[in-house]
Motif scaffolding. Structure first.
Motif, PDB file in Angstrom:
ATOM      1  N   GLU A   1       0.896  -1.040  -0.242  1.00  0.00           N
ATOM      2  CA  GLU A   1      -0.089   0.199  -0.006  1.00  0.00           C
ATOM      3  C   GLU A   1       0.850   1.197   0.040  1.00  0.00           C
ATOM      4  O   GLU A   1       1.763   1.207   0.679  1.00  0.00           O
TER       5      GLU A   1
ATOM      6  N   ASP B   1       0.361  -3.984   4.874  1.00  0.00           N
ATOM      7  CA  ASP B   1      -0.376  -4.274   5.769  1.00  0.00           C
ATOM      8  C   ASP B   1      -0.967  -5.726   5.842  1.00  0.00           C
ATOM      9  O   ASP B   1      -1.763  -6.283   5.250  1.00  0.00           O
TER      10      ASP B   1
ATOM     11  N   GLY C   1      -4.793   1.281   1.414  1.00  0.00           N
ATOM     12  CA  GLY C   1      -5.608   0.172   0.766  1.00  0.00           C
ATOM     13  C   GLY C   1      -4.785  -0.434  -0.035  1.00  0.00           C
ATOM     14  O   GLY C   1      -3.900   0.176  -0.988  1.00  0.00           O
TER      15      GLY C   1
HETATM   16 MG    MG Z   1      -5.016  -3.092   3.569  1.00  0.00          MG
END
Ligand code: MG
Ligand code: DO4
Length: 281
Positions: free
Chosen positions: A137, A156, A246
Motif C-alpha cells: 500500500e 498491511d 488500501g
Molecule cells: Mg490493507
C-alpha cells in the motif's frame, strides 16, 4: 527529496546528495506543513556526507516514532472482490460491497511503532492463522494539521482466515506483533503523486518468484485528500499520522504466505521495501 529515519539521526536526500542531522527529534522534524521548504533550506546550509551507503545499510529504521499508523479498506475493486470471496461462507460479503460504494470510507487503527518493522525487518504471521497475505500500500504522512506532507511504502499484513471467518474479527486479522512494515524513506510531497505511479508486489520463496503483480494508484476509488480528511474529522494527531491507503493487489485464493517468504513492495519515486516472513511462536 527523501527523508530516512536512522537509529539515532535523520538522513536527508536532496538532488543526489545526502545530509545527516544529529540530535534532531523525528517527531518534531517531520511535523511541519512546509517540510519540503525545510529540507531544501537545510540542504543549502549543510555539507553533504560521503558515507550514506553505510548508514543506510546498517542504521536504517522504520520512518515512524510517535505517529499512529491507520489503514484504509476496500479502496480498490480487487480488495472488494477478494474480501467478498473470503467472507462469503460467513455471510459477510455484503459489508465489503457496501463500503466500497459508501460516502464514508473504511478506516481502521493498525499499529503504533512497537508493532511496525522497517526495511529489512521481519514481518510476522499469526500462529492461529492459516491463510495470510501481504498488502502492498501507498502510505500518506500527514502533519498534525492534517496536510499530506509525504509518502512512504507500507505492508498491511493480513490474516484472510480470521477476517474471512467474521468481519468483526478485523482487529485480530490486522493488528498483532510484526503486522506492518514501513519504509524505506519518506518521499517529501512537493505535489500530489502522478496517477500512473505504480505499486509492485513480488513474493519470493526459496529464491523463486511465487507471486508478482502491480497496480497504478489511479485505480483507487477514493481521493488521497478524502481519506486524510475522514481520518482527521474527529481525531487529533499531535505528532502527525500515517495512513495506509488500501491494497489493489490480492493474490489468488490458493496463495498463502509461509515463514521464510520474502516480500518486496516497490512504489515509483519512493523505492523498495523488503521484508521476510516469520511465524509468531
Ligand atoms: Mg490493507
Ligand atoms: O476490509 C478490511 C480491510 C481492507 C484492507 O486492508 C484493504 O483493502 O487494504
Amino acid at each position: 527529496m527523501k527523508i530516512y529515519k536512522l537509529n539515532s539521526s535523520i538522513l536527508l536526500e536532496y538532488q543526489d546528495n545526502f545530509y545527516q542531522l544529529e540530535d534532531e527529534s523525528w517527531d518534531s522534524f517531520i511535523n511541519d506543513d512546509y517540510l519540503d521548504e525545510k529540507v531544501k533550506q537545510i540542504a543549502s546550509n549543510l555539507s553533504p556526507i560521503s558515507n550514506s551507503d553505510a548508514l543506510l545499510k546498517h542504521e536504517l529504521d522504520a520512518p515512524v516514532v510517535g505517529q499512529e499508523l491507520w489503514a484504509s479498506g476496500v479502496t480498490y475493486i480487487r480488495s472488494k472482490q477478494g474480501r467478498q470471496e473470503e467472507s462469503a461462507k460467513a455471510g459477510g460479503s455484503d459489508f465489503y460491497a457496501r463500503v466500497y460504494e459508501a460516502d464514508r470510507p473504511e478506516l481502521f487503527f493498525k499499529a503504533t511503532r512497537n508493532r511496525i518493522v522497517g526495511h529489512g525487518g521481519e514481518v510476522r504471521i499469526r500462529r492461529d492463522s492459516n491463510w495470510d497475505v501481504p498488502e502492498p500500500e501507498l502510505v500518506l504522512l500527514m502533519s498534525s494539521s492534517g496536510k499530506i506532507i509525504g509518502y512512504t511504502i507500507g505492508n498491511d499484513m493480513s490474516s484472510r482466515s480470521i477476517e474471512g471467518e467474521n468481519p468483526l474479527y478485523l482487529p485480530q486479522a490486522k493488528t498483532y506483533d510484526g503486522c506492518a512494515a514501513l519504509g524505506p524513506c519518506i518521499l517529501v510531497a512537493e505535489s500530489p503523486l502522478k496517477g500512473d505511479t505504480n505499486i509492485r508486489l513480488t513474493i519470493e520463496r526459496d529464491n523463486e518468484v511465487v507471486f508478482n503483480d502491480s497496480i497504478a494508484i489511479n485505480q483507487i476509488k477514493r481521493g488521497m485528500e478524502e481519506l486524510a480528511g475522514f481520518l482527521f474529522r474527529e481525531c487529533s494527531f499531535p505528532q502527525g499520522a500515517l495512513l495506509m491507503t488500501g491494497t489493489g493487489i490480492v493474490p489468488g485464493n490458493d496463495f498463502t504466505l509461509q515463514a521464510g517468504d520474502c516480500i518486496s513492495i516497490s512504489v515509483d519515486g519512493i523505492g523498495t521495501l523488503t521484508n521476510c516472513v516469520a511465524r509468531n511462536t
